[in-house]
Design an enzyme around this catalytic site. Structure first.
Site, mmCIF file in Angstrom:
data_model
loop_
_atom_site.group_PDB
_atom_site.id
_atom_site.type_symbol
_atom_site.label_atom_id
_atom_site.label_comp_id
_atom_site.label_asym_id
_atom_site.label_seq_id
_atom_site.Cartn_x
_atom_site.Cartn_y
_atom_site.Cartn_z
ATOM 1 N N LYS A 32 -9.714 18.742 -42.428
ATOM 2 C CA LYS A 32 -10.866 19.179 -41.489
ATOM 3 C C LYS A 32 -10.605 20.597 -40.861
ATOM 4 C CE LYS A 32 -13.683 15.743 -41.219
ATOM 5 N NZ LYS A 32 -13.247 14.603 -41.297
ATOM 6 N N LYS B 283 -14.890 13.311 -55.126
ATOM 7 C CA LYS B 283 -15.291 12.079 -54.590
ATOM 8 C C LYS B 283 -16.854 12.296 -54.289
ATOM 9 C CE LYS B 283 -14.544 11.683 -49.777
ATOM 10 N NZ LYS B 283 -14.369 10.710 -48.611
ATOM 11 N N LYS C 58 -20.735 12.144 -48.117
ATOM 12 C CA LYS C 58 -21.910 12.768 -47.430
ATOM 13 C C LYS C 58 -21.499 14.164 -47.297
ATOM 14 C CE LYS C 58 -20.709 8.836 -44.804
ATOM 15 N NZ LYS C 58 -20.793 7.755 -43.872
HETATM 16 P P1 TYM Z 1 -16.661 6.285 -44.202
HETATM 17 O O1 TYM Z 1 -17.720 6.207 -43.134
HETATM 18 O O2 TYM Z 1 -16.673 7.857 -44.755
HETATM 19 O O3 TYM Z 1 -16.971 5.507 -45.349
HETATM 20 C C1 TYM Z 1 -17.044 4.106 -45.124
HETATM 21 C C2 TYM Z 1 -16.575 3.396 -46.566
HETATM 22 O O4 TYM Z 1 -16.956 3.921 -47.467
HETATM 23 C C3 TYM Z 1 -15.957 4.161 -48.211
HETATM 24 N N1 TYM Z 1 -16.077 5.394 -49.463
HETATM 25 C C4 TYM Z 1 -15.789 5.494 -50.588
HETATM 26 N N2 TYM Z 1 -15.251 4.664 -51.316
HETATM 27 C C5 TYM Z 1 -15.099 4.906 -52.717
HETATM 28 N N3 TYM Z 1 -15.555 5.998 -53.207
HETATM 29 C C6 TYM Z 1 -15.931 6.999 -52.471
HETATM 30 N N4 TYM Z 1 -16.646 7.926 -52.914
HETATM 31 C C7 TYM Z 1 -16.251 6.591 -50.988
HETATM 32 N N5 TYM Z 1 -17.104 7.315 -49.983
HETATM 33 C C8 TYM Z 1 -16.814 6.494 -48.984
HETATM 34 C C9 TYM Z 1 -14.706 4.702 -47.404
HETATM 35 O O5 TYM Z 1 -13.545 4.269 -47.873
HETATM 36 C C10 TYM Z 1 -15.090 3.605 -46.281
HETATM 37 O O6 TYM Z 1 -14.230 2.256 -46.778
HETATM 38 N N6 TYM Z 1 -12.801 6.353 -41.181
HETATM 39 C C11 TYM Z 1 -13.787 5.373 -41.627
HETATM 40 C C12 TYM Z 1 -14.536 4.530 -40.992
HETATM 41 C C13 TYM Z 1 -13.693 3.624 -40.167
HETATM 42 C C14 TYM Z 1 -13.154 2.536 -40.394
HETATM 43 C C15 TYM Z 1 -12.531 1.980 -39.559
HETATM 44 C C16 TYM Z 1 -12.955 1.806 -41.588
HETATM 45 C C17 TYM Z 1 -13.404 3.621 -38.750
HETATM 46 N N7 TYM Z 1 -12.535 2.817 -38.355
HETATM 47 C C18 TYM Z 1 -11.692 0.813 -39.395
HETATM 48 C C19 TYM Z 1 -12.454 0.436 -41.879
HETATM 49 C C20 TYM Z 1 -11.502 0.015 -40.674
HETATM 50 C C21 TYM Z 1 -14.359 6.430 -42.714
HETATM 51 O O7 TYM Z 1 -14.699 7.757 -42.219
HETATM 52 O O8 TYM Z 1 -15.447 5.815 -43.602
#
Ligand code: TYM
Length: 329
Positions: free
Chosen positions: A111, A194, A197
């Site tokens: 970031k 990867k 978004k």
């Molecule tokens: P976020 O919002 O970026 O993504 C949500 C979930 O999707 C998975 N993900 C992926 N998995 C595989 N390949 C990809 N290209 C890919 N892009 C996204 C992420 O690994 C995630 O599981 N910090 C977290 C949100 C969060 C969270 C938590 C998750 C906040 N608190 C507690 C689990 C438990 C995040 O930014 O995910």
């Protein structure tokens, strides 16, 4: 019964990475565990979203996740900010989180590199808030994609530290979960990295069939192998990686054999991949619009979810406060 927690930031549409990286695994566990799934709106505030946009994105994420298989009958589905107990736990855990370790987090460093003009304290404390999401329900398992592995390591570190400092066995070691397999990383089709978004390379669950076909056909490829069993360049490896996740194993093996004996025609492979992606996405897309239009249903889901999540969170906070010495006279 084991407790399972997962969440997503509401920053746009759901893509294949979210679906295959995390949601599909979560959905498979819904009937056999005590499941919590939340929309992480506190977390998305680190990027200062426009308030109306944030609200729309929360609703969108909720509708898309329901369309993709979250079941409010078996899973407690809630909005993170409906559970301010999470914020209190985050404050308490932050007293034992060190600035140095937070600064070394890979996501924080990334970031800083990408947005040097907005390095706020919320970003620095992101892993503490995420640990709180997980520990507020004392989760055993957390289905997430590969990119969240370090955040889970930090969650376990904070939990162990709390237990050690206060001489208790209160927080469990929450484990990232993918049914005994490695965590999934769904790559993008633009040649590197990867699917994400912010990467702008997503195939979304709301994408019409034609858009999916176009996105897949535009995927970066090369001239093809010139000798048998040649190592794959990253863009090719990425297409195979997506095929492995989405398509039938026989389809994957068929194209891999073609690659290995130099007979691969990427155009044919991409056509097949597009149809296999459509087979997953189309039924979900059809449900999204209906669910999104049903405000009454969405409100019922999150109100019932918040009430159930609060019961679990209140119990944790009562215990944590007491363990730390915050008690009534
Ligand atoms: P976020 O919002 O970026 O993504 C949500 C979930 O999707 C998975 N993900 C992926 N998995 C595989 N390949 C990809 N290209 C890919 N892009 C996204 C992420 O690994 C995630 O599981 N910090 C977290 C949100 C969060 C969270 C938590 C998750 C906040 N608190 C507690 C689990 C438990 C995040 O930014 O995910």
């Amino acid at each position: 019964m084991k407790t399972v927690v997962s969440g997503i930031r509401p920053t746009g549409q759901l893509h294949l990475g979210n679906y295959f990286g995390a949601l599909k695994n979560f959905v498979k566990m819904q009937n056999d565990a005590n499941c919590y799934f939340f929309i992480a709106d506190y977390h998305s505030l680190t990027t200062h979203p426009d308030p109306q946009n944030l609200h729309d994105n929360v609703k969108n994420a909720l509708a898309e996740y329901l369309a993709a298989g979250l079941d409010p009958q078996t899973t407690t589905i809630y909005i993170q900010s409906d559970l301010p107990q999470t914020a209190e736990l985050s404050l308490l855990l932050s007293m034992h989180a060190y600035v140095g370790e937070l600064e070394r987090t890979a996501s924080f460093k990334e970031k800083i590199r990408k947005h040097p003009d907005n390095i706020n304290a919320g970003l620095l404390c992101y892993p503490v808030l995420m640990a709180s999401d997980i520990l507020i329900h004392r989760a055993d398992f957390v289905p997430v994609g590969k990119d969240q592995e370090q955040h889970l390591e930090m969650t376990r570190k904070f939990a162990r530290r709390f237990n050690t400092i206060y001489g208790v066995e209160y927080f469990p070691e929450s484990m990232p979960y993918n049914f005994g397999q490695d965590l999934t990383k769904v790559p993008g089709l633009d040649g590197s990295g990867k699917m994400g978004k912010s990467e702008g390379n997503g195939i979304y669950l709301a994408d019409p069939d034609e858009v999916i076909r176009k996105k897949v056909m535009r995927a970066v490829t090369d001239q093809g192998p010139t000798e048998p069993n040649q190592p794959m360049a990253e863009p090719i490896a990425n297409i195979f990686a997506i095929m492995k996740i989405v398509s039938h194993p026989e389809t994957y093996d068929f194209y891999l054999a073609k690659y290995n004996n130099c007979e691969i025609r990427y155009g044919d492979m991409k056509k097949q991949l597009a149809e296999d992606i459509i087979a997953v996405v189309a039924p979900i897309r059809e449900r999204i619009a209906d669910i999104k239009a049903n405000d009454v249903y969405l409100r019922e889901v999150v109100e019932a979810g918040a009430a159930k999540a609060r019961a679990s969170a209140d119990e944790t906070m009562r215990n944590v406060r007491e363990i730390m010495g915050i008690k009534p006279f």
